[in-house]
Design an enzyme around this catalytic site. Structure first.
Site, PDB file in Angstrom:
ATOM      1  N   GLU A  12       0.823  -1.205   0.000  1.00 54.94           N
ATOM      2  CA  GLU A  12       0.000   0.000   0.000  1.00 54.94           C
ATOM      3  C   GLU A  12       0.862   1.262   0.000  1.00 54.94           C
ATOM      4  OE1 GLU A  12      -4.082  -1.061   2.218  1.00 54.94           O
ATOM      5  OE2 GLU A  12      -2.295  -1.564   3.389  1.00 54.94           O
TER       6      GLU A  12
ATOM      7  N   GLU B 296      -4.079  -9.358   3.842  1.00 57.26           N
ATOM      8  CA  GLU B 296      -4.821  -8.983   5.043  1.00 57.26           C
ATOM      9  C   GLU B 296      -6.015  -9.892   5.327  1.00 57.26           C
ATOM     10  OE1 GLU B 296      -2.716  -5.095   4.042  1.00 57.26           O
ATOM     11  OE2 GLU B 296      -3.445  -6.867   2.985  1.00 57.26           O
TER      12      GLU B 296
END
EC number: 4.2.1.149
Length: 261
Positions: free
Chosen positions: A111, A131
């Site tokens: 990210e 995640e």
């Protein structure tokens, strides 16, 4: 500044190295320090381009520090100015950032790279958003930025299964700009940074501003918007000294001298 971050100024280029053995994972304290570094970069008129990289040759960043999580740091903890990793939520940064990805970029590490304007990566780099396998979601930009780069089927597989993407596959999809050997990584990132320095700073600021404002607009609406006078940098570029300097330097067969005004 955190001892986990090393900052190096090379003229108008700032290099930020995340150095937290073993995996360059990011806890809240480190994220705060990264945010401070990126905001200082944003506000320093002498700095033009930033390069973010990881220490070592294995990890760019493994993302959120799961050891800190196990010790009680919450997924929605305050990660400081700029959001997680200090860059993912700076939405008014009008200077370019290059991610020099030296290895694994997982979770928040991916990210962080996605929040940059350019990604140069080593051949051994790989990217993943695992995640969902940890019971959380990539809400520091992964679930928002990746769908702008990849087809839905590929995004779904990556965010729902945690599938890794190699450097070469990322290059094929246009997720990264360059794939080079590990030994050439920083040289390539610095070369790109210098190319950006050679462009007019006001023009680059205007380009980033226009991208942000019009990325979801139809082309016709985008035209009307950028000419409506509401943008900060675009009108300034049109009437700037640099807008005169560029053509004049070209006519005189010399390099332009940008003043940023």
């Amino acid at each position: 500044m955190s001892e986990s971050l090393h900052l190096t100024r090379n003229g108008p280029i700032l290099e930020i190295t995340l150095d937290r053995p073993k995996a360059n994972a990011i806890d809240a304290k480190t994220s705060f320090a990264m945010g401070e570094a990126f905001l200082n970069f944003r506000d320093d008129p002498e700095l033009r381009v930033a390069i973010i990289t990881g220490g070592g040759e294995k990890f760019f960043s493994a993302g959120w520090d799961l050891k800190a999580a196990a010790e009680g740091e919450a997924p929605d903890a305050d990660f400081g100015p700029g959001g997680f990793a200090g860059l993912t939520e700076i939405f008014d940064l009008d200077k370019p950032v290059i991610a020099a990805v030296n290895g694994y970029a997982f979770g928040g590490g991916f990210e962080l790279a996605l929040a940059a304007d350019f990604i140069v990566c080593a051949e051994n780099a790989s990217f993943a958003l695992p995640e969902a396998k940890l019971g959380i979601v990539p809400d520091s930009g992964g679930v928002l930025r990746l769908p702008k780069l990849l087809p839905p089927a590929i995004v779904n597989e990556m965010v729902m299964t945690g599938r890794r993407m190699s450097a070469e596959e990322a290059l094929r999809w246009g997720v990264v700009n360059r794939v080079v050997s590990q030994s050439e990584l920083m040289e390539s990132a610095r070369e790109l940074a210098q190319q950006l320095v050679n462009s007019a700073p006001l023009a680059i600021a205007a380009l980033k501003e226009i991208y942000r404002a019009t990325s979801e607009m139809p082309v016709e609406e985008g035209y009307r918007y950028i000419r409506s006078g509401v943008l900060k940098h675009y009108p300034s570029v049109l009437h700037s000294e640099d807008a005169l300097e560029g053509p004049q330097a070209f006519a005189e067969k010399r390099d332009p001298v940008w003043k940023g005004r």
